[in-house]
Design an enzyme around this catalytic site. Structure first.
Site, PDB file in Angstrom:
ATOM      1  N   HIS A 179      36.476  50.429  40.726  1.00 25.25           N
ATOM      2  CA  HIS A 179      36.469  51.778  40.150  1.00 25.25           C
ATOM      3  C   HIS A 179      35.193  52.053  39.359  1.00 25.25           C
ATOM      4  O   HIS A 179      35.143  52.973  38.558  1.00 25.25           O
ATOM      5  CB  HIS A 179      37.682  51.958  39.236  1.00 25.25           C
ATOM      6  CG  HIS A 179      38.987  51.642  39.879  1.00 25.25           C
ATOM      7  ND1 HIS A 179      39.406  52.289  41.023  1.00 25.25           N
ATOM      8  CD2 HIS A 179      39.960  50.747  39.573  1.00 25.25           C
ATOM      9  CE1 HIS A 179      40.593  51.812  41.372  1.00 25.25           C
ATOM     10  NE2 HIS A 179      40.943  50.863  40.522  1.00 25.25           N
ATOM     11  N   HIS A 236      43.450  54.184  44.493  1.00 28.83           N
ATOM     12  CA  HIS A 236      43.122  53.142  45.479  1.00 28.83           C
ATOM     13  C   HIS A 236      43.206  53.684  46.899  1.00 28.83           C
ATOM     14  O   HIS A 236      43.224  52.920  47.858  1.00 28.83           O
ATOM     15  CB  HIS A 236      44.109  51.976  45.392  1.00 28.83           C
ATOM     16  CG  HIS A 236      44.152  51.325  44.070  1.00 28.83           C
ATOM     17  ND1 HIS A 236      45.316  50.929  43.485  1.00 28.83           N
ATOM     18  CD2 HIS A 236      43.163  51.027  43.213  1.00 28.83           C
ATOM     19  CE1 HIS A 236      45.045  50.396  42.303  1.00 28.83           C
ATOM     20  NE2 HIS A 236      43.750  50.449  42.105  1.00 28.83           N
TER      21      HIS A 236
END
Lengths: 357, 357
Positions: free
Chosen positions: B57, B219
């Site tokens: 991330h 995700h």
């Protein structure tokens, strides 16, 4: 073509309008002809630093408009040069009475429109220095330029010269500084994937799942060779060595003599990097490369440079000069001196580069 | 799998090492167990702000370590939570005697390891506040969490609470602030492409050339629906309306009572955005989206928000919380108050967010 766009024809304007909305205290957009300029332009008595070229390289150049960097940027369509009309309008807007430094990437069409801009400015009594950036070790001949193309060093030159303009450098001193940054910078890029120009709608080239373009140009031009993908450390070392082993690069370029109103030939030499040299190491994403991958490459780049006796004194890792959404990376090594370091460390507030680099 | 990596097993460590080399004055890396921490840690007498979670991330979270934001970040492998051992080691390292604020995204495994960390800290006399971020309007149930997932608001909470910690807020005041940022933030994302986790080597999902995942999770989890790609303005308006039309969101979460050493139930309500509200508008790249596309989306987002009577007082456009190289974007709208604005405007110097946001 999967992109967040409305139409290819409105993409550049709409993105610049969005940028100006996101940075209302720093950047304004002139729509017709289109260019971005500092919200506080013109800055009286300071040289204005101007750049431009095809879009698709964001944040280069419009994202570097702001305090400490560019006074104006003229974007063409994606991978298409701006027009002379844009350059003239931008010069008019940001001229603060001390002249204009145009930072120009080595690309025929860009050189042409900035040349016409400088000539027009002469007729208005506005001195312009047009300084060429030609730092791409890999791309030395193409259909679009003679000599090496301009790439990563452009970003560094715009930062350093922007800081110098803030410190009231006069035009001659700024032109000399910009030329010095250029001859001390060298770049080399690789591409993992092509990119898609909105107006064309298809990828710029085809490449198989296990191949990379080694020595790719700023638009995805073929470079040294197409090769199988390698481990990051192997690839980073190969890229670094292309720069570190590059011999002296001599060329003649034309520069505008703003006192005489004439073009003059200038001899330039980029000396090879040598042990003991102080450098800025710049790892750049071509647009779609995840940040951690850049750091993996940077880690090895530093190791290779230090093994060669170079002192990595400053660094830049991130997304600064791109080819739309291309996944790929370029390295730029800039030989530093005290003056460049001081100017590098100076504050900058633009959409694409900010204090704390 | 085309990536700038050596091995999937060494990717996270090597990228963090590269980051620390690139920001030597700001960030250090502890290798075993792995975490990133402020070069000046511990800061005596100030609450330390800590976060963590799966890698992939970036710049979230390790890229937010530095003055004005996080004191430490604990990265797991890509899309895998860190271990309790990492959390404990980080808390030990950055504890300056005033307690720890753990900013935790709503995800079972992250919540679990931070819970064990807070309980361990209690045994050592270190007060910890674990504040949950659960702002994703699209992803409210998944195999990995109960309730909404944590996404873009995490970045804003870390920035605002980091600034508050610099200003000597005590732990109670910081915990209350972080909770307030969370309940006032809402996010919604879309994906144009999947991403590839290095250890898996294949894309997280398949999607055709003209389809997008509307309401995608952090995700790449499926969200609201799969739909045909639309013009940016149409898509931006649809995304904005998912947030603007979201009704009051009530939930019960568990928080650690660091005085009693016990878990207590807390009732939270996120009130809908209403005309007259002051907001921060955040447009985020999922990793591989070109900057101009984000500005095209931002341009429309502002228009939609203003048409609903919201006042866009602050903004953030860029690459801040990603899913590896995914091409996609998320919107986060945060209802602001005077205190948040002041803290938002405070200096920050980290690899991933810098003064001049």
């Amino acid at each position: 073509m999967k992109k967040f766009i409305n139409t290819p024809q409105t993409y550049v304007r709409e993105s610049l309008e969005g940028m100006a909305l996101a940075y209302p205290e720093r950047v304004r957009i002139n729509v017709d002809p289109i260019f971005a300029y500092r919200a506080d332009a013109p800055v009286e008595g300071k040289v204005a630093v101007v750049s431009g070229g095809g879009s698709g390289h964001e944040p280069t150049h419009a994202g570097f408009v702001g305090v400490g960097m560019l006074h104006a940027a003229c974007p063409g369509d994606v991978f298409v040069s701006p027009t002379t009309e844009q350059i003239i309008a931008a010069i008019k807007k940001v001229n603060g009475g001390a002249g204009i430094l145009n930072v120009v990437k080595c690309y025929w069409d860009d050189m042409e429109v900035f040349a016409r801009g400088a000539e027009w400015a002469f007729t208005q009594g506005i001195p312009c220095a047009n300084i060429l950036i030609d730092d791409d070790v890999a791309v030395s001949q193409s259909a679009y330029s003679h000599g090496r193309r301009g790439t990563g060093t452009t970003v560094l030159a715009e930062k350093i010269c922007g800081a110098a303009a803030e410190r009231w450098y006069d035009l001659q001193k700024l032109a000399d500084l910009c030329r010095r940054v250029n001859v001390n910078g060298r770049s080399f890029g690789v591409a993992l994937t092509p990119c898609t120009v909105p107006l064309k709608g298809v990828p710029t080239f085809e490449i198989s799942e296990d191949e990379i373009e080694f020595g790719v140009g700023i638009h995805g031009e073929p470079g040294r060779e197409r090769m199988k993908i390698k481990d990051a450390d192997v690839l980073a070392e190969k890229m670094a060595l292309e720069i570190l082993n590059d011999p002296a690069y001599r060329r003649t370029v034309q520069e505008w003599d703003w006192k005489k109103g004439a073009w003059v030939d200038i001899e330039l030499t980029s000396e090879p990097l040598r042990p003991g040299d102080r450098i800025l190491a710049f790892v750049n994403s071509m647009g779609g490369t995840p940040i951690p991958e850049l750091y993996v490459m940077y880690r090895k780049l530093v190791e290779v440079c230090e093994a060669k006796g170079l002192k990595v004194e400053r660094r830049l890792v991130g997304t600064y000069i791109t080819a739309v959404e291309m996944r790929g990376a370029s390295f730029t090594l800039l030989r530093l001196d005290d003056e460049m370091v001081t100017l590098w460390d100076a504050p900058v507030r633009t959409p694409g580069m900010r204090w704390g680099i």
